[in-house]
Design an enzyme around this catalytic site. Sequence first.
Site, short mmCIF file in Angstrom:
data_model
loop_
_atom_site.label_atom_id
_atom_site.label_comp_id
_atom_site.label_asym_id
_atom_site.label_seq_id
_atom_site.Cartn_x
_atom_site.Cartn_y
_atom_site.Cartn_z
N GLY A 1 0.82 -1.20 0.00
CA GLY A 1 0.00 0.00 0.00
C GLY A 1 0.85 1.25 0.00
O GLY A 1 2.07 1.20 0.19
N GLY A 33 2.36 4.87 1.29
CA GLY A 33 2.74 5.40 2.58
C GLY A 33 4.17 5.08 2.96
O GLY A 33 4.84 4.25 2.34
N GLU A 91 -0.96 -1.96 -6.55
CA GLU A 91 -1.72 -0.81 -7.04
C GLU A 91 -0.80 0.31 -7.47
O GLU A 91 -1.00 0.95 -8.50
CB GLU A 91 -2.61 -0.24 -5.93
N ASN A 107 -8.21 8.79 5.19
CA ASN A 107 -8.08 8.78 3.74
C ASN A 107 -9.10 7.87 3.05
O ASN A 107 -9.71 8.24 2.07
CB ASN A 107 -6.67 8.35 3.32
N GLY A 159 -7.23 0.14 -1.64
CA GLY A 159 -7.24 -1.23 -2.14
C GLY A 159 -6.83 -2.26 -1.13
O GLY A 159 -6.73 -3.45 -1.45
#
Length: 495
Positions: free
Chosen positions: A261, A263, A286, A376, A380
């Site tokens: 993810g 971050g 993603e 946020n 996904g």
Amino acid sequence: MHSERIPPALAGKVMSATEAASLFRTGMTIGMSGFTRAGDAKAIPRALAERARGEALRFTLITGASLGNDSDGLMAEAGLLARRMPFQVDATLRRKINAGEVMFIDQHLSETAEQLRSGIPAPIDIAVIEAAAITDKGIIPTMSVGNSASFVEQARSIVIELNTSVPMALAGLHDIYLPQVRPGRRPIPLTSPEQRIGRDAIPFDPARIAAIVITDTPDSPSSVLPPDAETNAIAAHVIRFLEEEVAAGRMGEELAPLQAGIGTIANAVLHGLTQSSFRNLTMYSEVLQDSAIELLDSGQLRFASASSITLSSAMNEKFMRNLDHYRSRIVLRPQEISNHPELVRRLGIIALNTALEFDLYGNVNSTHVGGTHMMNGIGGSGDFARNGQLSIFVSKAAAKGGTISSVVPMVSHVDHTEHDVDVLVTEFGLADLRGLAPRERAPLIIEHCAHPDYRPALHDYFARACRAGGHTPHLLAEALSWHERYKNDKIMRPR
């Protein structure tokens, strides 16, 4: 020059952003390109915000994920957004959402295009798509695909932002494939991350092109912070765990395809892999961040599939300078393909995502601060956590100078239930929850993941809850008291 980027037959569609903005009407549903600050429309959002200064204009906005260049904030501040989905990261928009001024639909990223095929929430009136070029093959996206192909397929009219700041050499980076309609849909024919199953451009109907706006604004650079001592410790725990999985024979030395993810923490874990012994890795994710490019450069990552590329300024410059090299080792797909549950399960993805907090039994909150205020969105993470071979969630053990524990008796909001979480990691250690009942999970999470300052209180809560009984022991009157205590006293730790 933009003339070489568009067919002569469409030259008459070129107009200013202000002229194109006049096409929008209150009540419309707008689909805009953009996924994690990459490949987003840039001129139209600003022109719409300027138009809203003089008249009431309000619509539903659907994107791939978050937008860059402060577009979400500008449109939210201008009062343009009645509804927004499926993901955002903008502070101004977040404030409007939590005040109830913008209705936000937090949605699994694989589901948006699927629901749009059913007309939910409404058919797309205008698609606004950033492109590197328009050719006889179709629309060439820039640094993301996101939901752009679905928007183009479904929209009544299309506005193209032709961005001359990106090279036309991006052509060939994309693989555009959309699932067939139901019923009778055939399986998606993808069995490895490097496989291409579609076109390298988005097909379109020239008659539906309403405007072409020329821009030269680059994507917003990534805001990810460099690794620190805590994120390095988290990375070390994850790498050690994966090494043990290989040693146990549960996967080969090339691992299974990786997903990470967005971050700082997830990026740091992938960065840590550059110091590992793993080779011949693949990604099916993603978003590709700086760490993915580092792994490609180190030779450890063989191929990466994603829906967008979001990089720091320095890494983006390097990427563009060596585009021919990277283009043969990266593919960008529509997000309903990059996140599709069928493919995540088939490929056996190792999913690595970030938690805001998790509880004693492995339930994860990744979206809501204090159980009520949207941060946020789920993005996904649920697509991969529910369907991957391994679902790993990472977090620092405490936040706000230690006043907030990321390990709590009960999460204030559940995005990922205990059934979809395999491994939890903080800088203090790793808890492998596979094959464990709730009463076995809790002591492991406390001792391996919780901040030492919070362990005594967590042990005390769990012991008293066990005496009260139950398969998943809780003291319901007390389970959320840590969040109440922080709300009132600005510290979770019992005094």
